[in-house]
Structure formats: C-alpha cells, structure tokens
Design a protein around this motif. Structure first.
Motif, PDB file in Angstrom:
ATOM      1  N   UNK A  97      29.003  37.399  43.476  1.00 43.87           N
ATOM      2  CA  UNK A  97      30.055  38.406  43.633  1.00 43.87           C
ATOM      3  C   UNK A  97      30.779  38.582  42.302  1.00 43.87           C
ATOM      4  N   UNK A  98      31.167  39.810  42.026  1.00 46.34           N
ATOM      5  CA  UNK A  98      31.917  40.091  40.804  1.00 46.34           C
ATOM      6  C   UNK A  98      33.394  39.824  41.065  1.00 46.34           C
ATOM      7  N   UNK A  99      34.034  39.017  40.218  1.00 49.33           N
ATOM      8  CA  UNK A  99      35.464  38.776  40.397  1.00 49.33           C
ATOM      9  C   UNK A  99      36.277  40.007  39.985  1.00 49.33           C
ATOM     10  N   UNK A 100      37.529  40.045  40.404  1.00 47.54           N
ATOM     11  CA  UNK A 100      38.422  41.160  40.100  1.00 47.54           C
ATOM     12  C   UNK A 100      39.156  40.862  38.797  1.00 47.54           C
ATOM     13  N   UNK A 101      39.072  41.772  37.824  1.00 49.43           N
ATOM     14  CA  UNK A 101      39.792  41.620  36.559  1.00 49.43           C
ATOM     15  C   UNK A 101      41.091  42.412  36.605  1.00 49.43           C
ATOM     16  N   UNK A 102      41.067  43.591  37.243  1.00 56.68           N
ATOM     17  CA  UNK A 102      42.244  44.435  37.424  1.00 56.68           C
ATOM     18  C   UNK A 102      42.344  44.741  38.911  1.00 56.68           C
ATOM     19  N   UNK A 103      43.501  44.463  39.498  1.00 59.95           N
ATOM     20  CA  UNK A 103      43.671  44.674  40.930  1.00 59.95           C
ATOM     21  C   UNK A 103      43.986  46.122  41.255  1.00 59.95           C
ATOM     22  N   UNK A 104      43.376  46.624  42.328  1.00 57.67           N
ATOM     23  CA  UNK A 104      43.675  47.964  42.833  1.00 57.67           C
ATOM     24  C   UNK A 104      44.677  47.897  43.979  1.00 57.67           C
ATOM     25  N   UNK A 105      45.185  46.688  44.261  1.00 57.59           N
ATOM     26  CA  UNK A 105      46.177  46.538  45.320  1.00 57.59           C
ATOM     27  C   UNK A 105      45.657  45.753  46.500  1.00 57.59           C
ATOM     28  N   UNK A 106      46.179  46.071  47.689  1.00 52.19           N
ATOM     29  CA  UNK A 106      45.893  45.310  48.908  1.00 52.19           C
ATOM     30  C   UNK A 106      44.400  45.229  49.219  1.00 52.19           C
TER      31      UNK A 106
END
Length: 169
Positions: free
Chosen positions: A16-25
């Motif tokens: 799985x690709x981790x999140x570098x920038x969050x898009x929110x909920x």
C-alpha cells in the motif's frame, strides 16, 4: 519515493502507498509517510498543531516560495499569486510548487525558507507575481497596494509577518 508497507487487504497481503499529503477525513486510518524533506507534511497534523496551514485548490501554477492570495471562485476557495500591481493582497505562502487544479499547502505564518538573494535584516514587501521586494512600492497608476510580508533572517529565509494592506493613491 515513500516505502510501501505490506497490509492485509481483503485477505491478501498487499503493498500500500502511504499518505504524504492528507486530503482530510477520507485518509483516516492510512499510514503516513515523510515528505521529500524528511518531515511530515503539515496537512497530516491536527488543527492547531504547528503553524497555520490549510490545503486550498490552486487556480494557476504557483512556484515554491511564492506569496499567494485566497479568492472566492464560485463559492470555492482558490489560491493564486498575490500581486501588488492588481490589488491581490497576500494571505499566505507556499513552500512547495503546485500546478493549477491541484491542492496547495498554504502557510499563514512561519518561515518562508525557499527564497534566495535576500538581505539579512531587510524588510520585504509584496511585489508582482507572488514575489517580494525590499523596495516599498510606490503609486504609478491603477489598483496598487503596499503590503509588508516580513523580514529576512538569512539570504534564503523571510520570517513571515503579513501586515495590513495599504491602498496606494
């Protein structure tokens, strides 16, 4: 590029690709990753943690270090280059370049550290196209403003302290 950890998805071990920038909920429960500078992006942090930061849609290409203006685009906040020649006042700045129609991480305070050629101790004002100048703007006609953005603390950094706008006449 972030390492991709393994996770059990629908009974199968999957990268799985981790999140570098969050898009929110919608990113809740996902694994975070450090950005290219080796830090967590401020969008991964809770509101009130660190300097004021918000993710806003860019309506044009904007370079790293540029000062930006937030405007109402049919009810949706958008960010564009601030400009003293057309009364687009400064609301924040970017540390990372962004392309039009992408989400921009806008900083409202703190150190803009992706600049160059600054004079230490000099006060900097908004210039054209999101830039900064140590020369206070003067009226030459049209809708011009003067706005202090901060003081240079090194040749590459401005301690951002955005001041009120003065409409030039």
């Amino acid at each position: 590029m972030a390492q991709k950890p393994l996770q059990l998805v629908n009974g199968k071990i999957t990268q799985v690709a981790p999140v570098v920038v969050s898009a929110g909920a919608g990113d809740s429960g996902k694994i975070p990753a450090l950005d290219s500078t080796g830090h967590f992006d401020p969008t991964l942090m809770p509101v009130g943690f660190g300097s004021g930061v918000k993710s806003i849609l860019a309506s044009e290409n904007i370079g790293a270090g540029k000062y930006v203006n937030i405007w109402d685009n049919a009810g949706t906040p958008n960010v564009r280059l601030a400009d003293n020649s057309n009364s687009r006042e400064v609301h924040g700045f970017l540390l990372t370049a962004v392309t039009s129609a992408s989400m921009a991480t806008v900083y409202f305070e703190g150190t803009n550290n992706v600049l160059s050629g600054l004079t230490i101790g000099a006060r900097y004002f908004l210039d054209t196209a999101g830039g900064e100048t140590s020369t206070p703007p003067t009226f030459v006609g049209g809708a011009q403003i003067s706005q202090l953005v901060g003081t240079a603390i090194s040749a590459t950094e401005i301690d951002t302290d955005i001041d009120d706008v003065v409409v030039l006449a």
